[in-house]
Scaffold this motif. Sequence first.
Motif, PDB file in Angstrom:
ATOM      1  N   ALA A  95      31.575 -10.015  14.530  1.00  0.00           N
ATOM      2  CA  ALA A  95      32.901 -10.405  15.009  1.00  0.00           C
ATOM      3  C   ALA A  95      33.651  -9.194  15.568  1.00  0.00           C
ATOM      4  O   ALA A  95      34.398  -9.313  16.547  1.00  0.00           O
ATOM      5  N   ASP A  96      33.441  -8.011  14.977  1.00  0.00           N
ATOM      6  CA  ASP A  96      34.081  -6.800  15.494  1.00  0.00           C
ATOM      7  C   ASP A  96      33.589  -6.475  16.901  1.00  0.00           C
ATOM      8  O   ASP A  96      34.371  -6.105  17.787  1.00  0.00           O
ATOM      9  N   GLY A  97      32.286  -6.593  17.118  1.00  0.00           N
ATOM     10  CA  GLY A  97      31.755  -6.330  18.455  1.00  0.00           C
ATOM     11  C   GLY A  97      32.306  -7.302  19.476  1.00  0.00           C
ATOM     12  O   GLY A  97      32.644  -6.921  20.606  1.00  0.00           O
ATOM     13  N   LEU A 147      39.174  -7.363  23.495  1.00  0.00           N
ATOM     14  CA  LEU A 147      40.467  -6.693  23.369  1.00  0.00           C
ATOM     15  C   LEU A 147      40.454  -5.262  23.874  1.00  0.00           C
ATOM     16  O   LEU A 147      41.517  -4.688  24.127  1.00  0.00           O
ATOM     17  N   GLY A 148      39.304  -4.651  23.936  1.00  0.00           N
ATOM     18  CA  GLY A 148      39.236  -3.267  24.396  1.00  0.00           C
ATOM     19  C   GLY A 148      39.928  -2.325  23.434  1.00  0.00           C
ATOM     20  O   GLY A 148      39.690  -2.341  22.219  1.00  0.00           O
ATOM     21  N   ALA A 149      40.837  -1.510  23.970  1.00  0.00           N
ATOM     22  CA  ALA A 149      41.517  -0.494  23.163  1.00  0.00           C
ATOM     23  C   ALA A 149      42.445  -1.104  22.124  1.00  0.00           C
ATOM     24  O   ALA A 149      42.844  -0.438  21.166  1.00  0.00           O
ATOM     25  N   GLU A 150      42.823  -2.375  22.271  1.00  0.00           N
ATOM     26  CA  GLU A 150      43.718  -3.027  21.307  1.00  0.00           C
ATOM     27  C   GLU A 150      42.993  -3.393  20.013  1.00  0.00           C
ATOM     28  O   GLU A 150      43.640  -3.763  19.036  1.00  0.00           O
ATOM     29  N   CYS A 151      41.684  -3.318  20.013  1.00  0.00           N
ATOM     30  CA  CYS A 151      40.904  -3.668  18.821  1.00  0.00           C
ATOM     31  C   CYS A 151      40.941  -2.510  17.829  1.00  0.00           C
ATOM     32  O   CYS A 151      40.439  -1.422  18.115  1.00  0.00           O
ATOM     33  N   ARG A 152      41.561  -2.745  16.658  1.00  0.00           N
ATOM     34  CA  ARG A 152      41.693  -1.697  15.649  1.00  0.00           C
ATOM     35  C   ARG A 152      41.236  -2.231  14.283  1.00  0.00           C
ATOM     36  O   ARG A 152      41.390  -3.425  14.003  1.00  0.00           O
ATOM     37  N   PRO A 153      40.741  -1.351  13.423  1.00  0.00           N
ATOM     38  CA  PRO A 153      40.303  -1.812  12.095  1.00  0.00           C
ATOM     39  C   PRO A 153      41.438  -2.386  11.264  1.00  0.00           C
ATOM     40  O   PRO A 153      41.193  -3.222  10.393  1.00  0.00           O
ATOM     41  N   ASP A 154      42.695  -1.925  11.509  1.00  0.00           N
ATOM     42  CA  ASP A 154      43.817  -2.395  10.697  1.00  0.00           C
ATOM     43  C   ASP A 154      44.553  -3.558  11.340  1.00  0.00           C
ATOM     44  O   ASP A 154      45.640  -3.932  10.881  1.00  0.00           O
ATOM     45  N   ALA A 198      35.637  -4.554  -1.946  1.00  0.00           N
ATOM     46  CA  ALA A 198      34.848  -5.184  -0.885  1.00  0.00           C
ATOM     47  C   ALA A 198      35.509  -5.008   0.476  1.00  0.00           C
ATOM     48  O   ALA A 198      34.831  -4.798   1.485  1.00  0.00           O
ATOM     49  N   LEU A 199      36.837  -5.081   0.531  1.00  0.00           N
ATOM     50  CA  LEU A 199      37.543  -4.874   1.798  1.00  0.00           C
ATOM     51  C   LEU A 199      37.334  -3.444   2.302  1.00  0.00           C
ATOM     52  O   LEU A 199      37.148  -3.215   3.504  1.00  0.00           O
ATOM     53  N   ALA A 200      37.380  -2.478   1.400  1.00  0.00           N
ATOM     54  CA  ALA A 200      37.159  -1.089   1.806  1.00  0.00           C
ATOM     55  C   ALA A 200      35.760  -0.913   2.384  1.00  0.00           C
ATOM     56  O   ALA A 200      35.573  -0.183   3.364  1.00  0.00           O
ATOM     57  N   GLY A 260      35.513  -1.659   5.987  1.00  0.00           N
ATOM     58  CA  GLY A 260      36.295  -0.840   6.892  1.00  0.00           C
ATOM     59  C   GLY A 260      37.748  -1.248   7.019  1.00  0.00           C
ATOM     60  O   GLY A 260      38.406  -0.889   8.003  1.00  0.00           O
ATOM     61  N   VAL A 261      38.291  -1.975   6.043  1.00  0.00           N
ATOM     62  CA  VAL A 261      39.710  -2.325   6.046  1.00  0.00           C
ATOM     63  C   VAL A 261      40.470  -1.163   5.428  1.00  0.00           C
ATOM     64  O   VAL A 261      40.285  -0.862   4.243  1.00  0.00           O
ATOM     65  N   PRO A 262      41.330  -0.477   6.187  1.00  0.00           N
ATOM     66  CA  PRO A 262      41.956   0.744   5.667  1.00  0.00           C
ATOM     67  C   PRO A 262      42.984   0.502   4.575  1.00  0.00           C
ATOM     68  O   PRO A 262      43.184   1.357   3.724  1.00  0.00           O
ATOM     69  N   ASP A 263      43.656  -0.631   4.580  1.00  0.00           N
ATOM     70  CA  ASP A 263      44.700  -0.909   3.591  1.00  0.00           C
ATOM     71  C   ASP A 263      44.422  -2.274   2.968  1.00  0.00           C
ATOM     72  O   ASP A 263      44.844  -3.309   3.480  1.00  0.00           O
ATOM     73  N   ALA A 264      43.706  -2.272   1.853  1.00  0.00           N
ATOM     74  CA  ALA A 264      43.335  -3.531   1.207  1.00  0.00           C
ATOM     75  C   ALA A 264      44.558  -4.280   0.713  1.00  0.00           C
ATOM     76  O   ALA A 264      44.619  -5.510   0.782  1.00  0.00           O
ATOM     77  N   ASP A 265      45.552  -3.557   0.221  1.00  0.00           N
ATOM     78  CA  ASP A 265      46.774  -4.179  -0.277  1.00  0.00           C
ATOM     79  C   ASP A 265      47.467  -4.968   0.829  1.00  0.00           C
ATOM     80  O   ASP A 265      47.854  -6.119   0.652  1.00  0.00           O
ATOM     81  N   ALA A 266      47.607  -4.361   1.985  1.00  0.00           N
ATOM     82  CA  ALA A 266      48.251  -5.048   3.107  1.00  0.00           C
ATOM     83  C   ALA A 266      47.430  -6.246   3.556  1.00  0.00           C
ATOM     84  O   ALA A 266      47.983  -7.283   3.940  1.00  0.00           O
TER      85      ALA A 266
END
Length: 778
Positions: free
Chosen positions: A235-237, A243-250, A282-284, A287-293
């Motif tokens: 799904a990330d690919g 989205l190009g540059a708008e695609c971010r891990p967060d 599991a979120l970490a 590659g999810v930088p802020d699991a709490d959020a």
Amino acid sequence: MSTEPETTESAEPGKPEDAVRSGTSTDGPGADRPSADVPGADGPNADGPDAEDAPGTEESPDPADTTEPADTADSTDTTEPAAAEGSPQLSEAEAELLAQKLERERIEQRKAEKKGPIASGTKLSGPAADLLAAVRAVESGEKPVAAVFDEPRPAPRRPAPEPVRRPQPVPAAPAAPDTPAPQTVDGVRRVLAAGSAPEALAPQVAAALGEGAEELLREDPWQLLRVTGVRPEQADGFARALLGAECRPDDERRTRAVTVWLLEQAALAGHTALELSALATALARQGVPDADAAVQSTLAEGEALVFQDALDEPGARPRTAPSTPAASSAPPAAAGDSADDTEGEQEEAEEERPVRVLVGLERYALAEESLADGLARIVNSLSKEPSPEWEAAAAAASGSTAELIRAAAGHGLVLHTGGEASRAEPAALLTVARGLGLRAVAACHTPDGRRRFAALLGAEDPVVTVPGLLAGTEGPGRDAEGALDLDVLVVLDAPQLDVEGAAMIVESLPDGARLVLSGDPAVLWSAGPGRVFADLLAARTCPQVASRTPDPGPLGELVSGVGIGELNQVDAPGKEVVIVPVRDAGEAVHRTVQLVADSVPRALGVPPEDTVVITPGHGGAAGTRVLNAALKERLNPGPGRFGGFDPGDRVAYSPAPGRTVPGQVVGADAAGLHLSCADGAVVVPKERVEQAVRHGWALTAHQAVGSRWPAAVVVLPGDAAQALSRPWVYTAFGRGERHLSVVHGVEQALPRAVAEVTAKPRTTRLPVLLRSQVPAAQ
């Protein structure tokens, strides 16, 4: 990535706080409980998707606070409760009432403070804002879990006289989802092509996302995770291409989608919820930088529920501090001060109380709540005084059969455990119940189980399958209120019930009905989330009858030993058990085909169609795919002109996730693939053949559970050692009625698995929910 965390079994939660006052008595249950920081901890419903619309955080008034005590002299003077000099001394009762009034005013003041605006500055309000703030505080380490989430548990809820909701009949084999409109599929195909994703996914994506799928997928590419089989990296690919540059891990869209995907994967592994810490880990890993959020965002959008279970550990400090004789003789003002001191001690004790914070998908959380409510209704229904007829029937029986009849006579819920031979005991119970004029029905997990149980009864009329019973295609039907039209229901193969299926059964029972759950606790658990039978056995909320009827012969001796962690060598003069050592997977496949096609028919007279092959998985050099290909080539060669199938092929048909129905291919036409199954003729639409039908000479143990064959060949190639466990071996070895061949290539891994590798833990809430509503059986 594994989503199976280490599960901590829930201890029984503590009772609601009693009112603590020096020298005063309690007006009612929980009259002076300290107000909670997080309202609505009653269950997952309280933290549902509409939580952010709740009108503030006002706590519901306690029953004791709804009525003011009778006035006493000077009772309105709350600032000087002590008697004035020269005034008559207050009696002990008057002093007690004054102290109660002071305490009530203090509680009202605290409630008024809680009505004020929330200073979180977030877009949420009410319980949702409080809850999310608490989650943030725990994750940041600002406060301990117990200090943030702890709350006195409310008094046990009374079971409703009628089920909260009645299940509606559902199709036995769920129909394929409505075919999306061609223009919707075309639109999705264009988006997939733009994101370099396989266009073949278009029908599945359109069906999953529904109307407007093209716009939704273009705006939120991570919605692709809703399609079965798609992983986050895929799904990330796809999102990067769109989205190009708008695609971010967060990106919030990504973190929400990954959170829901992880909870769905946990459900596939059997969990009804995940502990917050396990979900964050599991979120970490994804590659999810802020699991709490990520968790907060998912909760705010109503895509998951968060709830907490309070746990009481043995030896923990009592939650309620004892009152002291000296304080009881103090004037009212001193009594109020003592109450404040006592409350401080109580709150300090509560900070040490362990709490488990869980996050889960709504469907499973609500199913578990509904199941607990329904079981409480059955257990707490009107007491059933055993009649002379029941006593006479029990007296005529012996051993554990008599115990089962007596237990069912006087209780609404009974658990019965035992192996294959023990099924004669619930059969005897069913016969007794029908002889007394009761509407009694037995339900089995599979058609083969129904056949075997009907043979014990000598009649097929009262025996159905669980899916057929719930669908209304088998059994007594339903009354005007939607309840099953019966008095006694015996469910065989009970370990195969997941929380949703069990909730449907329990909600379908009328008031006053008896439910007997019978099964072998040593077999593999359900394919769906939950472990209902094991949780009920652990909760000990109803009578449990353990069968003393052993499974006979060398096979029974071998399987019984596996159940207690011992792999014994048994005498098999009639070749009931044969071990075939192999060096590698290729030899394992060769010897398996030889056993099924030649050796077993020649030595035992069991034809190939009555022999099942069981292996740990579908993949690998000796998985079901390779074994089925080899067996087809030997037993029914053909070009596979019907989607890889030919007439005469043995197949495993899966009408719904977790269900496997053995069958045989009859033919195919424009309507689909025609199968002959135990339930009758089945036509599988051609678009569903690839997902729903496999060749069925070789199965996994999960597919085979609930059924038995005259002969079983269990294949254990060297690469399968890590997949073995005691429940798996117990289940696989127990599928043969007359003969078991073990194609053995794992050496010492087999006895080690039997002795040391038990079932993987599953995170569930059912024991805690039951203990809050149903007292433990004496």
